[in-house]
Write a protein that holds these residues in place. Structure first.
Motif, short mmCIF file in Angstrom:
data_model
loop_
_atom_site.label_atom_id
_atom_site.label_comp_id
_atom_site.label_asym_id
_atom_site.label_seq_id
_atom_site.Cartn_x
_atom_site.Cartn_y
_atom_site.Cartn_z
N ARG A 113 -0.44 4.31 0.96
CA ARG A 113 -1.19 3.21 1.75
C ARG A 113 -2.40 3.90 2.55
NH1 ARG A 113 3.83 0.93 4.95
NH2 ARG A 113 4.13 3.32 4.78
N LYS A 128 -0.06 6.59 -11.16
CA LYS A 128 -0.44 5.68 -10.08
C LYS A 128 -1.34 4.64 -10.75
CE LYS A 128 1.01 8.84 -6.51
NZ LYS A 128 0.73 9.83 -5.31
N THR A 149 3.92 5.64 -0.60
CA THR A 149 3.36 4.57 -0.90
C THR A 149 1.94 4.78 -1.28
OG1 THR A 149 2.84 3.46 1.29
CG2 THR A 149 5.08 3.40 0.51
#
Length: 233
Positions: A159, A55, A157
């Motif tokens: 977020r 990531k 995700t």
């Protein structure tokens, strides 16, 4: 692939990386945006060869990387197997290759600067309240229990921060049920604690790599260091 325990991660000797929460984290300093992009392009090529990627977050003067496997196998004491998000050997192997890439490009690691924040909620009814928080935080019911054997809410995700549930006895109460978990590198923990205390905070508890700090209103945060993954050398 089996997850790696803290002592196994420590034995890997990953000087550029720190174990925070579920994954391995690294920060590399870059002179400009183009340098960061070129580095990430090289990281992407290496990741393509092994079918695994970190990531990525990029900001002014730095590139942040996190390595974590979403198919790590955790075996409970009773032999039950769970598929979780955690560090595996493929993360360690890729971390070594990324470290070499960074060195080849002349990038400076800044492992003490890495951090990760998560949310904690003390409750006696995690299974009952978790669906509410999964919907509110992510809009996805599958976020409940994702990558964990418990009810923890994790957004695929990235977020929003992970939300985990602490134990609270039925009918019990807590001064502040919500709190923030802040994961930092071991070498920066003391300075972070001292800064919070200097700003008016109070150390409520300090044990096993967890330092609970309360602000002037009694709100609590927990500074976390994964002591098991720290090399002993």
């Amino acid at each position: 692939m089996d997850l790696l325990r803290g002592e196994q991660i420590a034995a890997a000797g990953l000087a550029d990386w720190r174990k925070l929460a579920q994954g391995l984290h690294a920060r590399y300093l870059v002179a400009d945006f183009g340098t960061g992009v070129r580095f990430l392009a090289a990281v992407g090529k290496v990741g393509d060869t092994v079918g695994h990627h970190p990531k990525v977050a990029m900001g002014p003067g730095h590139v942040d990387l996190e390595l974590v496997s979403d198919d790590a196998v955790y075996r409970a004491d009773d032999g039950t197997e769970h598929v979780v998000e955690w560090v595996t050997q493929q993360d360690v192997d890729l971390a070594r290759r990324i470290t070499q890439l960074a060195a080849d490009q002349g990038l400076v690691p800044d492992p003490g600067a890495v951090s990760e924040a998560e949310l904690g909620l003390d409750t006696a009814a995690a299974a009952t309240v978790a669906p509410v928080w999964a919907a509110l935080l992510t809009g996805d019911a599958d976020a409940q229990g994702r990558g964990t054997p418990g009810e923890e809410v994790r957004d695929a995700t990235g977020r929003v921060p992970n939300l985990w549930f602490g134990d609270l006895e039925e009918g019990g109460s807590a001064d502040a049920r919500f709190h923030v978990e802040v994961y930092v590198a071991p070498e920066t923990a003391r300075s972070r604690i001292d800064a919070a205390v200097a700003a008016g905070g109070t150390v409520v508890d300090d044990s096993d790599g967890l330092t609970v700090i309360a602000d002037q209103d009694g709100n609590r945060g927990v500074l976390c260091v994964d002591q098991s993954a720290v090399p002993t050398d």
